[in-house]
Design an enzyme around this catalytic site. Structure first.
Site, mmCIF file in Angstrom:
data_model
loop_
_atom_site.group_PDB
_atom_site.id
_atom_site.type_symbol
_atom_site.label_atom_id
_atom_site.label_comp_id
_atom_site.label_asym_id
_atom_site.label_seq_id
_atom_site.Cartn_x
_atom_site.Cartn_y
_atom_site.Cartn_z
ATOM 1 N N ASN A 65 110.672 103.416 13.704
ATOM 2 C CA ASN A 65 109.407 104.146 13.551
ATOM 3 C C ASN A 65 109.293 104.669 12.140
ATOM 4 O O ASN A 65 110.303 105.052 11.533
ATOM 5 C CB ASN A 65 109.363 105.378 14.467
ATOM 6 C CG ASN A 65 109.531 105.039 15.929
ATOM 7 O OD1 ASN A 65 109.036 104.017 16.392
ATOM 8 N ND2 ASN A 65 110.222 105.901 16.669
ATOM 9 N N LYS A 95 114.979 105.718 16.744
ATOM 10 C CA LYS A 95 116.372 105.911 17.178
ATOM 11 C C LYS A 95 117.236 104.671 16.934
ATOM 12 O O LYS A 95 118.399 104.781 16.535
ATOM 13 C CB LYS A 95 116.415 106.308 18.656
ATOM 14 C CG LYS A 95 115.777 107.677 18.898
ATOM 15 C CD LYS A 95 115.967 108.164 20.300
ATOM 16 C CE LYS A 95 115.032 109.339 20.611
ATOM 17 N NZ LYS A 95 115.166 110.456 19.687
ATOM 18 N N ASN A 137 117.772 104.294 13.096
ATOM 19 C CA ASN A 137 118.646 105.384 12.629
ATOM 20 C C ASN A 137 120.104 105.098 13.001
ATOM 21 O O ASN A 137 121.022 105.284 12.196
ATOM 22 C CB ASN A 137 118.250 106.721 13.267
ATOM 23 C CG ASN A 137 116.857 107.194 12.863
ATOM 24 O OD1 ASN A 137 116.272 106.682 11.909
ATOM 25 N ND2 ASN A 137 116.320 108.160 13.582
ATOM 26 N N ASP A 167 117.297 120.430 9.119
ATOM 27 C CA ASP A 167 116.465 119.568 9.972
ATOM 28 C C ASP A 167 117.412 118.753 10.855
ATOM 29 O O ASP A 167 118.217 117.972 10.346
ATOM 30 C CB ASP A 167 115.627 118.638 9.062
ATOM 31 C CG ASP A 167 114.807 117.631 9.856
ATOM 32 O OD1 ASP A 167 114.752 117.731 11.091
ATOM 33 O OD2 ASP A 167 114.226 116.727 9.214
ATOM 34 N N ASP A 170 121.363 110.604 16.505
ATOM 35 C CA ASP A 170 121.486 109.172 16.187
ATOM 36 C C ASP A 170 122.679 108.933 15.267
ATOM 37 O O ASP A 170 123.401 107.932 15.411
ATOM 38 C CB ASP A 170 120.208 108.672 15.492
ATOM 39 C CG ASP A 170 118.996 108.805 16.393
ATOM 40 O OD1 ASP A 170 119.161 108.705 17.624
ATOM 41 O OD2 ASP A 170 117.886 109.011 15.866
ATOM 42 N N SER A 180 119.002 111.410 5.888
ATOM 43 C CA SER A 180 120.009 112.460 6.042
ATOM 44 C C SER A 180 121.362 111.927 6.530
ATOM 45 O O SER A 180 122.308 112.692 6.686
ATOM 46 C CB SER A 180 119.504 113.509 7.038
ATOM 47 O OG SER A 180 119.508 112.989 8.365
HETATM 48 O O1 RIB Z 1 116.037 110.665 17.020
HETATM 49 C C1 RIB Z 1 115.128 110.883 15.965
HETATM 50 C C2 RIB Z 1 114.071 109.839 15.975
HETATM 51 O O2 RIB Z 1 113.317 109.965 17.161
HETATM 52 C C3 RIB Z 1 113.048 109.927 14.870
HETATM 53 O O3 RIB Z 1 113.441 109.240 13.709
HETATM 54 C C4 RIB Z 1 111.785 109.406 15.513
HETATM 55 O O4 RIB Z 1 111.326 108.223 14.957
HETATM 56 C C5 RIB Z 1 112.113 109.236 16.991
HETATM 57 O O5 RIB Z 1 112.413 107.943 17.310
#
Ligand code: RIB
Length: 322
Positions: free
Chosen positions: A9, A38, A41, A233, A239, A278
């Site tokens: 995303n 997710k 990430n 944050d 993830d 991050s």
């Molecule tokens: O876990 C964080 C993620 O949840 C974000 O990056 C967002 O895109 C959602 O998928």
């Protein structure tokens, strides 16, 4: 080799004094976009943790939002298997981050929802398949069954939580959840211990925010208190934990050691804004861990472990005399 099958995303992030309540409008401050999702990430977290080549199966739209997502994965060294949708936009997420580092996330799945059971690439050379629940659960189930049939370790981060078919859970080797997801999966409101004992999955890991994490493998339990950081944050911290854990397991680390690595990476991810932006590298995690008080120091390490055990509903242990 690790294969991640999951979402990507573009995150639209606004910082605000607090997360709006239903019906409330809050005046936010700066706005930025970040690569997220997710699946993506977790793939970046695996790759930055090092130790195993990482690939991802993902679906993107044919739009400008896809460009930074591909770039971030490529820069991290993740191999890409992209399903390109011509009629669905790239997935997006709308995130409010409050001054106390909490967040609220709404996902518009777009192309992520087009990933089907037929899209799984070959599993040749894959030892670990890591998935989440931002793609259709039918596809997650089909991938898990295919992986199980080929002797690939199936790791499921059951986020965002939803009811899961029994055949999916039966094909999972390692389940990773947070406290709320654990209660939902176990269909139980009792202690963490009771919930972990109710789930039939061979290994269950639960992340518990500032308390740390706890895992059950068979009848053995593991406790890792949280590393202390000043959070900015928390988006993507879970993830990061999942990716770092699987990377450590893939390179043969024992579960106890992998949980510590994952906890350190997850803690560091809370100190920067954004999701993939991050996620720390292997070297950054190593440097952070070197700064920590020695494990030999029975206090505060021992006291934190006892507090974590107590939080999870376990009796506190006798402390051996020095
Ligand atoms: O876990 C964080 C993620 O949840 C974000 O990056 C967002 O895109 C959602 O998928």
């Amino acid at each position: 080799m690790i294969l991640v099958a999951g979402s990507a995303n573009l995150d639209f992030v606004v910082r605000a004094p607090h997360i709006p309540a239903p019906g409330e409008t809050v005046m936010g401050r700066d706005f930025q976009t970040f690569p997220g999702g997710k699946g993506a990430n977790q793939a970046v977290a695996c790759a930055r943790a090092g130790g195993a080549p990482t690939h991802i199966l993902l679906a993107l739209g044919s739009d400008v939002y896809a460009t930074p997502l591909e770039a971030s994965l490529q820069q991290a060294g993740v191999g890409l298997h992209i399903k390109r949708s011509s009629d669905q936009p790239t997935g997006t997420a709308f995130i409010c981050v409050s001054d106390d580092a909490e967040n609220a996330i709404t996902v518009a799945p777009g192309a992520n929802a087009t990933l089907g059971p037929e899209d799984l690439p070959t599993l040749q050379g894959v030892t670990h398949l890591l998935m989440q629940l931002e793609i259709p659960v039918e596809s997650v189930t089909a991938y898990a069954l295919a992986a199980r049939a080929q002797g690939v370790q199936v790791v499921l981060n059951a986020a965002p939580a939803c009811p899961l078919p029994a055949e999916l859970l039966a094909a999972v080797d390692i389940l990773i959840v947070n406290e709320g997801e654990l209660a939902l999966m176990a269909a139980h409101q009792g202690t963490v211990k009771a919930c972990l004992e109710r789930l039939q999955v061979p290994c269950v890991v639960v992340t518990l925010g500032h308390h740390g994490c706890c895992a059950r493998r068979g009848s053995d339990f593991f406790f890792v208190p949280a590393f202390e950081v000043q959070p900015l944050d928390t988006t993507g911290a879970g993830d990061t934990f999942c990716g770092a854990l699987v990377a450590a397991l893939c390179q043969g680390d024992p579960l106890a050691q992998a949980l510590v690595q994952a906890s350190a990476a997850g803690a560091l991810a809370c100190t920067q804004l954004g999701a993939q932006s991050s996620i720390p590298t292997r070297a950054e995690v190593a440097a952070f861990m070197q700064q920590q008080p020695s494990d030999q120091d029975p206090d505060p390490g021992q006291a934190k472990r006892q507090a974590l055990r107590h939080f999870c509903g376990f009796p506190t242990q006798e402390t051996p005399s020095p």
